[in-house]
Scaffold this motif. Structure first.
Motif: not given
Length: 80
Positions: A1-12, A62-70
């Motif tokens: 996922m892209k960073f913007k999508a992850e941030m949108c998921l966290l905001v929601v 969002a956190s799994v996606s971010y951790s895989k991306r990082s």
């Protein structure tokens, strides 16, 4: 996922947590204030718990996606 999508998921997810806090503690004003915790005095508790469940799922996604991306970013930066 892209960073913007992850941030949108966290905001929601944060919005769902805030909404669930309101629904969980909402008590109609037409009833007198009592100290009972029965289902009739708090009619939206099931909706609140559902919102918490969806918010948790969105935050986990969002956190799994971010951790895989990082992790992928960290591995590719150390290659020579």
């Amino acid at each position: 996922m892209k960073f913007k999508a992850e941030m949108c998921l966290l905001v929601v997810a944060i919005a769902l947590f805030a909404l669930s806090a309101f629904f969980y503690s909402y008590q109609p004003s037409s009833e007198s204030l009592t100290f009972s915790v029965d289902a009739s005095s708090y009619p939206y508790r099931m909706q609140a718990l559902t919102f918490v469940g969806f918010g948790s799922a969105l935050m986990l996604t969002a956190s799994v996606s971010y951790s895989k991306r990082s992790k992928n970013f960290g591995n590719s930066s150390h290659r020579v």
